[in-house]
Design a protein around this motif. Structure first.
Motif, PDB file in Angstrom:
ATOM      1  N   PRO A  65       0.814  -1.246   0.000  1.00 35.27           N
ATOM      2  CA  PRO A  65       0.000   0.000   0.000  1.00 35.27           C
ATOM      3  C   PRO A  65       0.829   1.268   0.000  1.00 35.27           C
ATOM      4  O   PRO A  65       0.370   2.315  -0.500  1.00 35.27           O
ATOM      5  N   ALA A 125      -2.662  -4.556  -4.661  1.00 35.48           N
ATOM      6  CA  ALA A 125      -2.506  -3.113  -4.420  1.00 35.48           C
ATOM      7  C   ALA A 125      -1.026  -2.762  -4.286  1.00 35.48           C
ATOM      8  O   ALA A 125      -0.250  -3.473  -3.644  1.00 35.48           O
ATOM      9  N   GLY A 126      -0.624  -1.681  -4.909  1.00 32.55           N
ATOM     10  CA  GLY A 126       0.762  -1.231  -4.854  1.00 32.55           C
ATOM     11  C   GLY A 126       1.659  -1.963  -5.834  1.00 32.55           C
ATOM     12  O   GLY A 126       2.892  -1.762  -5.798  1.00 32.55           O
ATOM     13  N   SER A 166       3.410   2.072  -1.717  1.00 34.48           N
ATOM     14  CA  SER A 166       3.824   2.488  -3.072  1.00 34.48           C
ATOM     15  C   SER A 166       2.661   2.497  -4.052  1.00 34.48           C
ATOM     16  O   SER A 166       2.876   2.462  -5.268  1.00 34.48           O
ATOM     17  N   GLU A 167       1.458   2.567  -3.536  1.00 38.24           N
ATOM     18  CA  GLU A 167       0.296   2.511  -4.438  1.00 38.24           C
ATOM     19  C   GLU A 167       0.204   3.756  -5.307  1.00 38.24           C
ATOM     20  O   GLU A 167      -0.198   3.689  -6.474  1.00 38.24           O
ATOM     21  N   ASP A 168       0.573   4.911  -4.759  1.00 42.48           N
ATOM     22  CA  ASP A 168       0.491   6.155  -5.528  1.00 42.48           C
ATOM     23  C   ASP A 168       1.725   6.401  -6.396  1.00 42.48           C
ATOM     24  O   ASP A 168       1.703   7.325  -7.230  1.00 42.48           O
ATOM     25  N   ILE A 169       2.762   5.614  -6.195  1.00 37.97           N
ATOM     26  CA  ILE A 169       4.014   5.849  -6.928  1.00 37.97           C
ATOM     27  C   ILE A 169       4.133   4.935  -8.143  1.00 37.97           C
ATOM     28  O   ILE A 169       4.568   5.352  -9.225  1.00 37.97           O
ATOM     29  N   THR A 173       3.426   2.793 -11.373  1.00 41.14           N
ATOM     30  CA  THR A 173       2.569   2.856 -12.562  1.00 41.14           C
ATOM     31  C   THR A 173       2.954   1.740 -13.512  1.00 41.14           C
ATOM     32  O   THR A 173       4.062   1.219 -13.471  1.00 41.14           O
TER      33      THR A 173
END
Length: 261
Positions: A47, A126-127, A49-52, A54
Motif C-alpha cells: 500500500p 494493491a501497490g 507504493s500505491e500512488d508511486i 505505474t
C-alpha cells in the motif's frame, strides 16, 4: 552366464528408472517451492507504493529509471533480484520439458508464467503494477540459469533416461546356428533330411573323401557329369568301332592278312 547377465541388466534398468523418478520428483517439488516463493514475493500487497507505481508497457523504461534515479546498490538490487527470480526457471524447467527444443520450450514457458504473474500484479494486488522490464529481466535470468546449470543438469538427466532404450536397441540379434552335415562316420536316419539339405551336404563334402569314393576321380554333380562325359563316351565308342572294323575279325591289320595268305 546369460541368466546372470539378464538379471544384472534388469537391476541396472530398475536403478536407472528409480534415479530418473527421484530426479523428476525433486525437480517438481523444487519448482512448486519456487512457485510459492514467487507468489509471496510478487503478489504481496504494498500500500505504501500505491500512488508511486505505474504500469510500464515500454521496454527499457524501468531500466533507464534504475540507472538515473536509483543508487548503484539499489539498481543492482532491483535488477539482480529480477534476474535471480527467473533463474530457477532455467534450472528446473529443462528437466520437466522434453529434450527436443528444451531451451525454446523453457523460454516460452518462462515468458508465459512471468507475464501472467505481472498481469495479476497489476489487476489484483494493491501497490503493484505490470512492468514489461520485469518480464525481460526474469526471462534473461532464466536463460542465464539455463546456460550455467540447467543445460548440463538436464543433459545428464535425459542421457540417464535414454540409456536403457539405447542398451535394448543395441543388443545384437541372436544368430541361428548354421546347419552342417553329419560327420563322416555318422549315419543319418532315412527320411529325416530334405532334398535341399542332401544337396548342400554333398556340396560340402571334402575333396579327399570324394576322390577316395570315386577311385581317385573327383566327384561332380550328376547333371554336370552327364553333360561333360556323354560326348566323350560317344566319341570313344565310335573310335573303338572304327578300329575294330579296320583291324578285322582276326585282330591284325588287313594288309598283313593278305600278305600272309
Amino acid at each position: 552366464m546369460t541368466a546372470e547377465a539378464d538379471s544384472s541388466a534388469r537391476r541396472r534398468s530398475v536403478g536407472r528408472l528409480l534415479l530418473r523418478a527421484a530426479a523428476l520428483a525433486a525437480a517438481f517439488l523444487a519448482l512448486v517451492a519456487f512457485s510459492v516463493v514467487l507468489a509471496k514475493v510478487t503478489l504481496t500487497p504494498s500500500p505504501a507504493s500505491e500512488d508511486i507505481v505505474t504500469s510500464n508497457l515500454k521496454p527499457g523504461r524501468s531500466l533507464r529509471q534504475y540507472a538515473e534515479d536509483y543508487t548503484f546498490l539499489a539498481a543492482c538490487k532491483q535488477a539482480g533480484g529480477n534476474l535471480l527470480l527467473g533463474a530457477p526457471f532455467g534450472v528446473l524447467l529443462p528437466i520437466l520439458v522434453p529434450r527436443r527444443l528444451r531451451m525454446i520450450r523453457m523460454t516460452v514457458l518462462t515468458v508465459l508464467v512471468i507475464a501472467v504473474v505481472e498481469l495479476a500484479q497489476g489487476a489484483l494486488v494493491a501497490g503493484r503494477a505490470f512492468d514489461i522490464d520485469d518480464v525481460i529481466l526474469n526471462t534473461a535470468g532464466a536463460l542465464l540459469g539455463y546456460a550455467l546449470i540447467g543445460r548440463r543438469l538436464s543433459h545428464r538427466y535425459h542421457v540417464l533416461s535414454d540409456e536403457p532404450v539405447a542398451a535394448d536397441t543395441e543388443k545384437p540379434a541372436r544368430r541361428a546356428p548354421a546347419r552342417t552335415g553329419p560327420a563322416l562316420g555318422s549315419r543319418a536316419k532315412p527320411g529325416t533330411e530334405a532334398k535341399t539339405g542332401t544337396k548342400a551336404k554333398r556340396a560340402a563334402r571334402p575333396t579327399a573323401w570324394i576322390k577316395a569314393k570315386r577311385g581317385g576321380r573327383p566327384r561332380t554333380e550328376p547333371t554336370a557329369r552327364r553333360s561333360a562325359s556323354a560326348p566323350v563316351a560317344r566319341g570313344r565308342a565310335l573310335l573303338d568301332r572304327w578300329r575294330s572294323r579296320r583291324e578285322g575279325p582276326g585282330g591284325g591289320a588287313p594288309g598283313a592278312r593278305r600278305r600272309g595268305a
